[in-house]
Enzyme design. Structure first.
Site, mmCIF file in Angstrom:
data_model
loop_
_atom_site.group_PDB
_atom_site.id
_atom_site.type_symbol
_atom_site.label_atom_id
_atom_site.label_comp_id
_atom_site.label_asym_id
_atom_site.label_seq_id
_atom_site.Cartn_x
_atom_site.Cartn_y
_atom_site.Cartn_z
ATOM 1 N N GLU A 62 0.788 -1.229 0.000
ATOM 2 C CA GLU A 62 0.000 0.000 0.000
ATOM 3 C C GLU A 62 0.823 1.284 0.000
ATOM 4 O O GLU A 62 0.378 2.298 -0.519
ATOM 5 C CB GLU A 62 -0.939 0.014 1.221
ATOM 6 N N SER A 97 -42.087 -15.510 -3.214
ATOM 7 C CA SER A 97 -43.540 -15.350 -3.061
ATOM 8 C C SER A 97 -43.961 -14.707 -1.744
ATOM 9 O O SER A 97 -45.143 -14.397 -1.568
ATOM 10 C CB SER A 97 -44.230 -16.707 -3.212
#
Length: 732
Positions: A85, A346
Site C-alpha cells: 500500500e 412469493s
C-alpha cells in the site's frame, strides 16, 4: 534591442507568469482546503464506548473492541501493508509526492481519476474524515489533513489506527475482526502468509476476499509476498515457505457472537439517528436501552446454527423477531454476520399484490380466477413444477402460492399501485421493477430480512406501517435522555383488508405451503417464498406472524436445494416453540368491518361469479365467505328462486307402443315423472343429473296418455316445487 535582451525579457515574463500561476494555484488550494482540519475525535481512540442494555435494563455483556495500539501490531503485518500500500510510509510526511506525480501522469493518459496515490495516512483520513468521492477537492483535503495527522502521531500510532478502520469485506472493519473471521486467530498468531493475505484484500474486498475466491486471494497474497521480499522485509526462505502455504479458512459460523450481531445493528441505528461515525460513537459515552431479549437471541442463533435444518452445508440463515405491540426487535441474527438485500420470492405476494388488491376493492378472497399457463407479452409465469389447477379462487391461490393467479391479480390491481404500496412500507423500488414479475417477488435491489418483517408487521398491526427499532431510548453520559423511539404508524392498508389477508394466511399455515407450522397449538399467519437463479434455488423464506410477534426466517446461498416451505418454515416453527413455551398468543380478532355472507356455490361453479345466496338457495349450495363491509357482491343469485323446466319433448311410437320423454335437466334440481291415465303414477325420479334425459315408457292400452314432470329442490326447509309441465300423447 539585442537578441540577448529579448531572450532575457521573455524569460522574465515567463517566470512571472509561472509565479503568478503558482501563486494563484496556491491561493486556490488554500481556499479549497481551508476547512480541512484534523478532528482527533474522528480517529479510532475508543475512550468512551456506548453501553447497551437489554429489555430488562441489564447490561448486554459483549467484548469491547478498543482501537488497536502499536503494541498489538506484529511486524509482519505492518510490513505486509507497507509493501503493497505505501512502500515509503516511513519516509514521507503524510503525502508521497513521487507517487502523486506518477498518478497525475497516469490519470492524464487515461483521462480519468483511477489512480489515487493515497498513502496509508491518507487512507486513514479518507476512512475517518471524508467521503469516498473521487474529486480533486477531496484529494487535496485528504492530503492537507494527512499532513496534520503526521504532525500529531507517530508512524506506529498511524499504522495502528489505520488497521483499526480499514475495510476487509464481509462487513468487517479492522484487521482484528478480519483475522478472527478469516483465520480464527488473534493478530499475534498470524503467519507471514496470512498477514500478506489480509493486506491483499483491501484494494478490492469483493474480488480478493478468500471467502469469495481462493484463487484470486492466493494470487494477490503472492504479489504482496513478492513485494515484501523485494523491499527486504522477508528473506528468500520465508518467501518460499509462505507462497507454498495453503490458504485455509476457518469455519466462522460458530464464532459469531449472537449478542455482538444484535449490538452491531444497534450501532448502525445510532449512527443513522445522530449522524456520527463509528469512532465518534466510541467516544460519546452513550447509554443505549434496547428491546433485546438475550434468551431469545441465544435460541434463534442455536436454531440457525443447526446444520440439520439445511440441505446444503454452505447455506446461511437469518432470522428476526419483532414484538407487535412495541415494534421493537426482540432478536435478530445471521449466521454469516451479514445483512443482505436478497430476493424474497412469493413472500412478497401478500404485500405487493393481494392485500393491495383487497384494499383497492379489486378482489374478494372468494374471487374466481383461472390458474393456467398464460403469456403476458414477453412474460410467462410458471407454477411450481409447472402444475396448474384450472378454475380456483384467491384463497386457494394464496395457500398454494400459484404464480399465474398472482400475476393475473396484479394486472387487475396495476403495477403502479403495487409499487406505491411497497414504497409506503419502506421497500424501495427501481424503474426496472415496474413489471408483472413483481408479483413473483422479483425486485431489483432485493430487500433485507428486517424490511420484509416490517412489511408483515404492517399486516399484523391492522395496516399501519412504522419501521421497527432495536433501540428504545438513548441517554448521554450524564444520564440525560437524548432520543426516544416512537412506535407511531402511517396508514397503508385498511384494517378489514388486513384481516382478510390474515385469514387467508392462517389457512396457508394450516394446509398450504407453510403447513409445517400447522402443529403449533395456536394461530399463525404465514407465507413462504423461494427464489432461484438459473434453475438453482438461492433463497427460501418464511414470513409469519401471530397476534403478538412477527417472525421472518431466511435461508440463502448459491444453491441451497430447498424451498420456502421446508427448512426455513421448520426453523420458524422452532422459534415459535421457544417464544411461546410458557404461554400462547391470543387468537386473531377479526375487524368489525368484515362480514360473513353466504354465497351461491352453483353460480361460482357455473358462472365463475361471486353472487350472494338467495332466499331459496339450498344449504348444500351455500358457503360462508368473508367480505369487507364496503365491498360485498352486489348481485343475488336467483337460480333457485324460480324453478322451470326447459325443452320437454314427448314422442309416441305407435308401432312399438312406447313413449319417449325427453328434457334438459340441471343437477341442482330433482325431477319426478308421472304417467296419468286414470290416476297419476310416478314412473321415474331423476336426481343429480345434467344434460338431456331420455326416458322410455310402455303404457298399457290405447288412447290419450298424459305425462307430467314436476321439478323441485330439496333443502333444509323442505321442498321448493316448480311449475308442473304437462304433455299428452295418443297411443293407437
Amino acid at each position: 534591442m539585442t537578441a540577448k535582451k529579448i531572450i532575457l525579457t521573455v524569460f522574465i515574463v515567463l517566470l512571472a507568469v509561472i509565479l503568478l500561476v503558482c501563486l494563484g494555484f496556491g491561493i486556490w488550494v488554500a481556499s479549497v482546503t481551508s476547512d480541512a482540519k484534523l478532528n482527533k475525535a474522528l480517529l479510532p481512540t475508543s475512550n468512551a464506548q456506548p453501553v447497551f442494555y437489554d429489555k430488562d435494563g441489564k447490561e448486554i455483556l459483549i467484548e469491547k473492541t478498543p482501537a488497536l495500539s502499536p503494541e498489538d501490531i506484529p511486524k509482519s503485518l505492518s510490513d505486509a501493508f507497507v509493501a503493497i500500500e505505501d512502500k515509503r510510509f516511513y519516509e514521507h510526511k503524510g503525502v508521497d509526492y513521487r507517487r502523486v506525480f506518477g498518478a497525475i501522469v497516469s490519470n492524464l493518459k487515461s483521462k480519468s481519476l483511477k489512480e489515487g496515490a493515497s498513502t496509508i495516512t491518507q487512507q486513514l483520513v479518507k476512512n475517518t474524515h471524508l467521503t469516498q468521492e473521487k474529486s480533486l477537492k477531496r484529494k487535496l483535503n485528504e492530503m492537507a489533513i494527512a499532513k496534520e495527522v503526521e504532525k500529531n502521531y507517530s508512524k506506529a500510532e498511524i499504522m495502528a489506527m489505520y488497521l483499526s478502520v480499514i475495510y476487509f469485506g464481509a462487513g468487517l472493519y479492522g484487521v482484528k475482526d478480519a483475522a478472527a473471521l478469516y483465520f480464527g486467530k488473534d493478530l499475534n498468531e498470524l503467519t507471514v502468509a496470512q498477514c500478506a493475505t489480509l493486506a491483499g484484500i483491501i484494494k478490492n474486498p469483493s474480488r480478493y476476499s478468500p471467502k469469495n475466491s481462493i484463487e484470486n486471494s492466493t494470487k494477490r497474497r503472492n504479489l504482496v509476498l513478492s513485494l515484501m521480499r523485494e523491499q527486504g522485509k522477508i528473506s528468500d526462505k520465508v518467501y518460499k515457505e509462505a507462497v507454498f502455504e495453503e490458504l485455509v479458512l476457518t469455519d466462522d459460523t460458530q464464532k459469531v457472537s449472537a449478542r455482538e450481531f444484535y449490538v452491531k445493528r444497534c450501532r448502525e441505528q445510532i449512527k443513522e439517528i445522530i449522524g456520527c461515525t463509528d469512532y465518534e460513537l466510541d467516544n460519546l459515552g452513550l447509554k443505549v436501552y434496547t428491546f433485546y431479549d438475550d434468551e431469545l437471541q441465544t435460541e434463534i442463533s442455536n436454531i440457525l446454527s443447526d446444520k440439520s435444518l439445511y440441505k446444503k452445508e454452505d447455506t446461511s440463515g437469518s432470522a428476526i423477531v419483532i414484538d407487535n405491540f412495541t415494534s421493537g426487535v426482540s432478536a435478530h441474527f445471521s449466521t454469516d454476520r451479514k445483512v443482505w438485500q436478497r430476493q424474497p420470492g412469493s413472500t412478497l405476494k401478500p404485500i405487493s399484490v393481494y392485500t393491495p388488491a383487497l384494499a383497492e376493492n379489486v378482489i374478494y378472497p372468494s374471487t374466481v380466477i383461472k390458474d393456467e399457463k398464460t403469456v403476458f407479452g414477453d412474460f410467462s409465469p410458471k407454477n411450481y413444477n409447472d402444475v396448474y389447477y384450472g378454475w380456483t379462487n384467491v384463497r386457494e391461490a394464496v395457500k398454494k402460492s400459484l404464480n399465474s393467479v398472482a400475476v393475473k391479480t396484479l394486472t387487475y390491481l396495476t403495477v403502479p399501485k403495487s409499487i406505491a404500496y411497497l414504497n409506503k412500507m419502506g421497500i424501495e423500488t427501481k424503474k426496472q421493477d415496474e413489471t408483472l414479475s413483481l408479483a413473483l417477488g422479483t425486485i431489483t435491489e432485493g430487500i433485507t430480512t428486517k424490511q420484509l418483517a416490517d412489511a408483515y408487521l404492517t399486516l399484523a398491526c391492522g395496516g399501519g406501517y412504522g419501521e421497527s427499532s432495536y433501540i428504545e431510548r438513548i441517554s448521554n453520559r450524564d444520564g440525560k435522555r437524548v432520543w426516544n423511539f416512537s412506535a407511531s404508524k402511517t396508514a397503508v392498508f385498511d384494517e378489514a383488508s388486513c384481516s382478510l389477508m390474515t385469514d387467508m394466511l392462517l389457512e396457508t399455515a394450516k394446509s398450504g405451503t407453510a403447513k409445517s407450522l400447522s402443529t403449533l397449538p395456536f394461530e399463525v399467519a404465514s407465507k413462504t417464498g423461494t427464489a432461484s437463479v438459473s434453475g438453482r434455488n438461492t433463497d427460501a423464506v418464511n414470513a409469519s406472524y401471530t397476534s403478538e410477534h412477527t417472525v421472518v426466517v431466511w435461508h440463502y446461498g448459491k444453491d441451497i436445494e430447498e424451498s420456502g416451505g421446508q427448512g426455513s418454515t421448520i426453523s420458524a416453527r422452532k422459534i415459535y416453540e421457544k417464544i411461546y413455551r410458557a404461554s400462547h398468543p391470543f387468537p386473531f380478532v377479526m375487524s368489525c368491518d368484515v362480514v360473513s355472507l353466504d354465497v351461491d356455490l352453483y353460480s361460482l361453479e357455473k358462472d365463475k361469479s361471486v353472487k350472494l345466496a338467495g332466499v331459496s338457495t339450498p344449504q348444500q349450495y351455500r358457503k360462508a365467505e368473508l367480505f369487507k363491509k364496503g365491498n360485498t357482491p352486489k348481485e343475488v343469485s336467483t337460480v333457485f328462486d324460480k324453478i322451470k323446466l326447459d325443452d320437454f319433448i314427448l314422442e309416441a311410437d305407435n308401432i312399438k307402443g312406447v313413449c319417449k320423454i325427453k328434457f334438459d335437466a340441471k343437477d341442482i334440481y330433482s325431477y319426478d315423472v308421472y304417467r296419468v291415465l286414470k290416476v297419476p303414477e310416478k314412473i321415474a325420479t331423476v336426481k343429480d343429473k345434467s344434460g338431456q334425459i331420455v326416458l322410455e315408457d310402455f303404457p298399457s292400452g290405447v288412447g290419450v296418455v298424459i305425462y307430467e314432470i314436476v321439478p323441485y329442490i330439496e333443502n333444509e326447509y323442505g321442498l321448493t316445487v316448480g311449475n308442473t309441465v304437462v304433455k299428452k300423447a295418443f297411443i293407437k
